[in-house]
Design an enzyme around this catalytic site. Structure first.
Site, PDB file in Angstrom:
ATOM      1  N   HIS A   1      24.820 119.389  30.559  1.00  0.00           N
ATOM      2  CA  HIS A   1      25.791 118.298  30.416  1.00  0.00           C
ATOM      3  C   HIS A   1      25.199 116.972  30.897  1.00  0.00           C
ATOM      4  CE1 HIS A   1      29.947 116.598  30.434  1.00  0.00           C
ATOM      5  NE2 HIS A   1      29.445 115.859  31.412  1.00  0.00           N
ATOM      6  N   GLU A   2      24.656 116.971  32.089  1.00  0.00           N
ATOM      7  CA  GLU A   2      24.118 115.713  32.634  1.00  0.00           C
ATOM      8  C   GLU A   2      22.929 115.244  31.813  1.00  0.00           C
ATOM      9  OE1 GLU A   2      26.202 114.505  34.594  1.00  0.00           O
ATOM     10  OE2 GLU A   2      27.220 116.379  35.111  1.00  0.00           O
TER      11      GLU A   2
ATOM     12  N   GLY B   1      30.945 117.545  40.146  1.00  0.00           N
ATOM     13  CA  GLY B   1      29.906 118.528  39.844  1.00  0.00           C
ATOM     14  C   GLY B   1      28.516 117.911  39.886  1.00  0.00           C
ATOM     15  N   ALA B   2      28.349 116.794  39.198  1.00  0.00           N
ATOM     16  CA  ALA B   2      27.045 116.142  39.133  1.00  0.00           C
ATOM     17  C   ALA B   2      27.203 114.790  38.464  1.00  0.00           C
ATOM     18  CB  ALA B   2      26.063 116.993  38.331  1.00  0.00           C
TER      19      ALA B   2
HETATM   20  N1  0A1 Z   1      30.092 111.516  34.893  1.00  0.00           N
HETATM   21  C1  0A1 Z   1      30.063 112.720  35.665  1.00  0.00           C
HETATM   22  C2  0A1 Z   1      31.277 112.960  36.446  1.00  0.00           C
HETATM   23  C3  0A1 Z   1      31.483 112.169  37.683  1.00  0.00           C
HETATM   24  C4  0A1 Z   1      32.465 111.233  37.730  1.00  0.00           C
HETATM   25  C5  0A1 Z   1      32.753 110.547  38.877  1.00  0.00           C
HETATM   26  C6  0A1 Z   1      32.022 110.831  40.003  1.00  0.00           C
HETATM   27  O1  0A1 Z   1      32.341 110.187  41.155  1.00  0.00           O
HETATM   28  C7  0A1 Z   1      32.453 110.747  42.311  1.00  0.00           C
HETATM   29  C8  0A1 Z   1      31.014 111.754  39.981  1.00  0.00           C
HETATM   30  C9  0A1 Z   1      30.738 112.419  38.795  1.00  0.00           C
HETATM   31  C10 0A1 Z   1      29.983 113.893  34.705  1.00  0.00           C
HETATM   32  O2  0A1 Z   1      30.682 113.913  33.712  1.00  0.00           O
HETATM   33  O3  0A1 Z   1      29.246 114.797  34.975  1.00  0.00           O
HETATM   34 ZN    ZN Z   2      30.056 114.059  31.968  1.00  0.00          ZN
END
Ligand code: 0A1
Ligand code: ZN
Length: 881
Positions: free
Chosen positions: A304-305, A268-269
């Site tokens: 969230h982000e 998602g982001a």
């Molecule tokens: N930390 C981000 C989620 C996320 C995890 C791994 C990714 O790799 C492709 C990309 C995003 C979140 O929780 O929004």
């Molecule tokens: Zn997250």
């Protein structure tokens, strides 16, 4: 592509690193096929580590061009380099030294979308969880916190915009039309939060003044020409910033906060410090192209982000086993934000539906794992509903048990005590123990033990003794690698409801600790006795969904009908009606399997009618109540021997019975809800549209239904109504002229708009029935489809496999054959997306024997492929185990 090494990472193996990297200076000379990366790392040996300890850095498919220590090129005999590892055999004897590394990477050829890659000619990065090692050799683990300075160079005409984390420091021109920019991030961070973006993008600019009066420049960067589609996201960002100050006392800490929307993104982001990178699906919106659900998702993901800035970035995770420390907590925070921005009751029901649809099947199948796992082979496969959604429920339970003030005091202590650190779940629980004086040892099992706990509840009333009792028994079903389970501490919110709907008082209670409307279940069995209760009450259990459990209550249907009409807890009222619907659907399923026509109690349809027309309830709530449990929800509650065609037939029959019984009333309501005035994405307007669209869904089952839906489609003035009508036509009236015309018109209208065409792919992939697999196969050849783009793949293949029960589980196995072929095709480019797709088969054991054998064969067909990626092999083998 990283193939499977078979290595299992274990929580108990955690050791602090011998070396630290307090400072990191990166230089990028960008070029699509040969980007030159220079990394200047200040390496520090940890106190007490022997000087001879080699320095082992992680890499992934890297080409090393040069390595120097303290300014001197290192002789080849002093290091070992492979694409996946760099070992400095004899580091200098002193405590600190400078390591200079030069690597070359090819962003244009990076289709896995991890590390540095290109999306529509924009350079961007994704480093969580282990993508940074695809850029340079590093200690790629979240407990290595470093202060970054980043210099980016690129041709000005190709990449006028050069962004990285932190604050801008310097920029200027170079020879041959190149230019540069330098960014500095003063906050030490793990490398998974590093980000770089370069390209030609439009900017929507705004600003925010924090609670202490600091000025922050905000920027949302989108493809040129799409700036006006970023307004809603910007508004959501400012509301998020304000909310985090008010609800958690958290203030933003840099001079700039930037968001970039890209069209190729695995998730998602991503919360990179000061530079969030988003899947453009969660940024771009206006009424013509986005549905109300899209607006709500944008608001939630932007929040969230942003919230990760404190929960994830300022306080990060010690290791990837602690992923829920940042994710569960941040989901909890974004849920609360959305609840405050919209309707709390509606939001809670929607959350629970999502949890049940995604987390329950995970917890009840071969991929079950604790919120904090103890083992993994591929960390990318642990960004799961369990870590995120159940992780959020665990935080919610802490608040439910401690109350809002103590919970807030615990959060304040967490921020104070661990700011700038890489923390663990133990650290998190400890702050709440410290502020409350409670022992959370048994409660901590929610983090450590997989599986959805079940409570069976029986009630008895002794009128003579004026005693009402609840016999409650808990069990936790076995899950892979955990056959014996320990007893959980379950905070069970409840209410005793009197005949007039008001709460029933009692004089004393024994058999369990009961406080503030909560029964604390800690033992296998509790008999909870309430005295002073003269009339038999109805019992409303797990109010507000206080714990993520299943409950089997031996309760009469009369009580269930009563609660569905009178429970003062909005969630439980919805739940009571939903339980009635589920019970009716399961009974109908069995009747159909037995060759009978299903029959439904007339009072169920009557109740649906009275909820639909109840002006005291919000339209959004009524819409949620009227939405029948999905086919997968019904399958989950049935448990085994699943025949998706029979479930589909049962659901259709109930929908028809409700529609027929309420035809006039539904039509009148439908007409009365027509949008007047200009469009607004606010929750109340969206609720009215949701109610009207679900009424359309019912009415479309009656004579004249296709014409009504066609009219709805033609008259629609926004995407919510247009997409809803298109779905009704395609799903309920597939093959009719009305459906075909609408599909053609939609395609023509949005040709060239990939995000909107995703809806068109999605709707067609969801058409129930045996013919859809051929249609989906044909759509993979549509010019707008691309197997390399995650959003396209998820819309078409993901919808077909995860949201089309009758199509995917076609009895002859053709759905599975097509699926295996496609997953393997996706995997060649993007193992992460392929692995996620493959989880669609996780519930294969609950199918009836014929389909079960075919689904198993599909899994075996994938398992036998040589050189499968680590991501896909991990999912396939665990699913089969
Ligand atoms: N930390 C981000 C989620 C996320 C995890 C791994 C990714 O790799 C492709 C990309 C995003 C979140 O929780 O929004
Ligand atoms: Zn997250």
């Amino acid at each position: 592509m990283r193939t499977d090494t078979g290595h299992v990472f274990k929580l108990e193996d955690y050791r602090p690193s011998d070396y630290l990297i307090p400072r990191t200076s990166l230089g990028f000379r960008l070029s699509p096929d040969a980007t030159h990366v220079t990394a200047l790392l200040t390496i520090e040996r940890r106190e007490g580590v022997a000087a001879a300890a080699p320095l082992v850095l992680d890499g992934d498919g890297l080409t090393l061009l040069g390595v120097a220590v303290d300014g001197h090129t290192l002789p080849a005999s002093d290091y070992e380099a492979t694409p996946d590892r760099l070992t400095i055999l004899k580091p200098p004897a002193g405590q600190r030294f400078e390591l200079r590394l030069e690597t070359e990477v090819a962003p244009a050829r990076n289709e896995a979308l991890m590390g540095l890659y290109r999306s529509n000619n924009v350079y961007c990065t994704q480093c969580e969880a282990e993508g940074f090692r695809r850029i340079t050799y590093f200690l790629d683990r979240p407990d290595i916190l470093s202060v970054y300075t980043v210099r980016i160079e690129a041709p000005h005409n190709e990449a006028p915009l050069l962004l990285s984390n932190g604050n801008p420091v310097e920029s200027g021109t170079l020879a041959d039309g190149w230019h540069y920019a330098v960014w500095h991030d003063p906050f030490p961070k793990p490398c998974y939060l590093f980000a770089l973006v370069a390209g030609a993008l439009g900017k929507l600019a705004d600003s925010f003044t924090t609670m202490s009066g600091r000025h922050v420049e905000l920027g949302i960067y989108v493809e040129p020409g799409k700036k006006r589609l970023a307004g809603y996201a910007m508004d959501a960002l400012k509301r998020s910033m304000k909310w985090d100050e008010e609800a958690f006392g958290r203030e933003y800490d840099l001079d700039v906060f930037n968001i970039v929307a890209v069209s190729d993104f695995n998730m998602g982001a991503m919360e990179n410090k000061g530079l969030n990178v988003f899947n453009d699906k969660y940024v771009l919106a206006d009424e013509e192209t986005a549905t109300d659900a899209d607006f709500a998702n944008i608001e939630a993901i932007i929040a969230h982000e942003y919230f990760h800035n404190w929960t994830g970035n300022r306080i990060t995770c010690r290791d990837w086993f602690q992923l829920c420390l940042k994710e569960g907590l941040t989901v909890y925070r974004d849920h609360e934000f959305s609840a405050d921005q919209r309707s709390r009751a509606v939001k809670r029901i929607a959350e629970v539906r999502t949890l049940r649809a995604h987390q329950f099947p995970e917890d009840q199948g071969p991929l079950a794992h604790p919120v904090r796992p103890r083992r993994y082979r591929e960390i990318n496969n642990f960004y799961t509903a369990t870590v995120y959604e159940k992780g959020s429920e665990v935080v919610r339970m802490i608040r439910t048990m401690l109350g809002p003030e103590t919970f807030r005091a615990g959060m304040d202590l967490y921020f104070e005590r661990h700011d700038g650190e890489a923390a663990t779940i133990e650290d998190f629980l400890k702050v709440f123990e410290d502020v409350s004086g409670r022992d959370l040892a048994q409660f901590a099992l929610w983090y450590h033990q997989a599986g959805t706990p079940n409570l069976t509840v029986r009630s008895t009333h002794n009128a003579a003794a004026k005693e009402f009792s609840l016999e409650i028994e808990q069990s936790v079903p076995p899950t892979p690698s955990e056959s014996r389970k320990r007893l959980m501490h379950i905070p069970l919110a409840f209410g005793l409801v009197g005949a007039d709907g008001s709460p029933v008082a009692w004089t004393a209670v024994e058999g369990a600790a009961v406080d503030d409307g909560l029964i604390h279940i800690r033992k296998r069995r509790h008999t909870v006795r309430f005295s002073g209760v003269s009339e038999r009450p109805s019992v409303s259990l797990n109010r507000g969904f206080s714990a993520p459990i299943t409950i089997s209550v031996q309760q009469k249907a009369d009580d269930q009908f009563f609660l569905a009409a009178h429970d003062s807890d909005a969630f439980s009222r919805w739940q009571a009606f939903n339980t009635l619907l589920t019970d009716a659907l399961i009974a109908a399923f069995r009747q159909i399997l037995g060759g009978k026509q299903p029959v439904f109690a007339a009072r169920l349809a009557e109740l649906a009618g009275s909820i639909a027309g109840d002006e005291a309830l919000e339209p959004a709530y009524r819409a949620l109540a009227l939405a029948l449990p999905g086919e997968a929800d019904i399958a989950r509650d049935i448990g085994k021997g699943i025949d998706p065609d029979a479930i589909f037939a049962a659901r259709e029959a109930l929908a028809r019975a409700i529609a027929e019984a309420n035809r006039e009333a539904f039509l009148a309501l439908y007409d009365g809800l027509a949008d007047k005035g200009p469009f607004s994405p606010d929750a109340a307007s969206a609720g009215r549209r949701a109610l009207r669209n679900i009424l359309l869904d019912y009415l479309s089952l009656l004579p004249g239904g296709a014409a009504l839906a066609a009219r709805h489609f033609t008259c629609a003035t926004n995407m919510t109504d247009r997409a809803a009508a298109l779905a009704v036509l395609a799903h309920r009236h597939s093959g009719t002229a009305e459906a075909d015309d609408a599909l053609t018109a939609f395609e023509a209208r949005y040709r060239g708009d990939a995000l909107v065409l995703d809806k068109w792919f999605q709707i067609q992939a969801g058409v129930p029935g045996a013919k859809t697999v051929e249609k989906v196969r044909e759509l993979t050849r549509h010019p707008a489809f691309s197997i390399a783009n995650p959003n396209r793949v998820r819309s078409l293949i993901g919808t077909f496999s995860s949201a089309n029960q009758t199509g995917f589980h076609r009895a002859d196995g053709e759905g599975y054959r097509f699926f295996v072929e496609t997953v393997l095709e996706v995997e060649k480019r993007n193992p992460q997306v392929a692995a996620r797709l493959a989880t669609a088969l996780r519930s294969w054991r609950s199918l009836e024997p014929g389909r079960q054998a075919k689904a198993r064969q599909a899994l075996l067909d994938m398992a036998k492929v040589e050189n499968l990626s680590a991501d896909l092999r991990d999912i396939v083998e665990r699913t089969l185990a």
